[in-house]
Design an enzyme around this catalytic site. Sequence first.
Site, PDB file in Angstrom:
ATOM      1  N   HIS A  18       7.210  -7.110  -2.124  1.00 56.84           N
ATOM      2  CA  HIS A  18       6.959  -6.492  -0.817  1.00 56.84           C
ATOM      3  C   HIS A  18       7.858  -7.058   0.286  1.00 56.84           C
ATOM      4  CE1 HIS A  18       3.649  -4.361  -2.439  1.00 56.84           C
ATOM      5  NE2 HIS A  18       2.725  -5.298  -2.346  1.00 56.84           N
ATOM      6  N   ARG A  78      -7.945   2.775  -4.524  1.00 61.69           N
ATOM      7  CA  ARG A  78      -9.062   3.299  -3.732  1.00 61.69           C
ATOM      8  C   ARG A  78      -9.097   4.818  -3.808  1.00 61.69           C
ATOM      9  NH1 ARG A  78     -10.664   4.882   1.507  1.00 61.69           N
ATOM     10  NH2 ARG A  78      -8.503   5.091   2.162  1.00 61.69           N
ATOM     11  N   LYS A 127       0.812  -1.215   0.000  1.00 60.14           N
ATOM     12  CA  LYS A 127       0.000   0.000   0.000  1.00 60.14           C
ATOM     13  C   LYS A 127       0.848   1.268   0.000  1.00 60.14           C
ATOM     14  CE  LYS A 127      -3.385  -1.037  -0.436  1.00 60.14           C
ATOM     15  NZ  LYS A 127      -3.947  -1.690  -1.677  1.00 60.14           N
TER      16      LYS A 127
END
Length: 273
Positions: free
Chosen positions: A83, A235, A33
């Site tokens: 990640h 988002r 994120k």
Amino acid sequence: MKKIPNEDLKSHIERVRDLKIRDDDVYLATYPKSGTHWVWEIIVMLRRGSAEYEPSPKEAVFLDFKGPDVIDKVPSPRVLNCHWPCNLTPRGIFDKNIKIVHVQRNPKDIIVSFYYHHKNLGGRPFTESFLEFLPLTLGTYGIFQFYPWYKYVKEWERFTKTHPEQILNLYFEDMKEDPVREIKKIDKFLGTGRSDELIQQIAQACHFDNLKKADLEIKEKEHMTQGRKPSIMFRKGEVGDWKNHFTVAQNAEIDEWLQENLAETELKFRYTI
């Protein structure tokens, strides 16, 4: 995207660590994120010399879930992305002095984004409120099953101090503030030598709204489980959304947690722009 069963995770990590790295690979390291899709697309465009979208998504070369059997078949030049923490990076990245682009984001916005990621992920009932979710992010495992956030950023900071020429550290907030400026940094680091005009075009193509549209309309979906529908990966893409979620007490709690866990670092994060 099919998740790797826990019992197979250890062997998958070892296979990826032994991945055959090519001299023209670039390695994108991010905590979840933190703008992975965004910066991956920018790097691909810079290396290609075009502001056209790559049909294959960054998941096609996402080492968290793709093993050597898949990655070895991807044609060069590859922009690998992962990640995992520094200590689980494929060995060849270090052995061959491959360029690493590392993107960081303030942890408060990461937590909010991660909350909605899990809420919208599907596959299991998700009933936790944000009030219930927040304490989980401050525990032993941070907000990611493989590594706590604060250990992740500290490890890459240590690597940067010993290998400053190999890594470019970017910040999500800086990218939002002035994408052209930051894309020029990537261009210089990679030695792609692109024109100001092309960099402006890439910045526009990689604006959040345009990337979200491209993800829905252009990207090949065989690497994802969602099919052709709006991705949970896009988002808001904002800086400071944490203010809409944290109470005064929660904000004070995480500030104390950050002060304790980043006390011996030089890391500085911006929470608004």
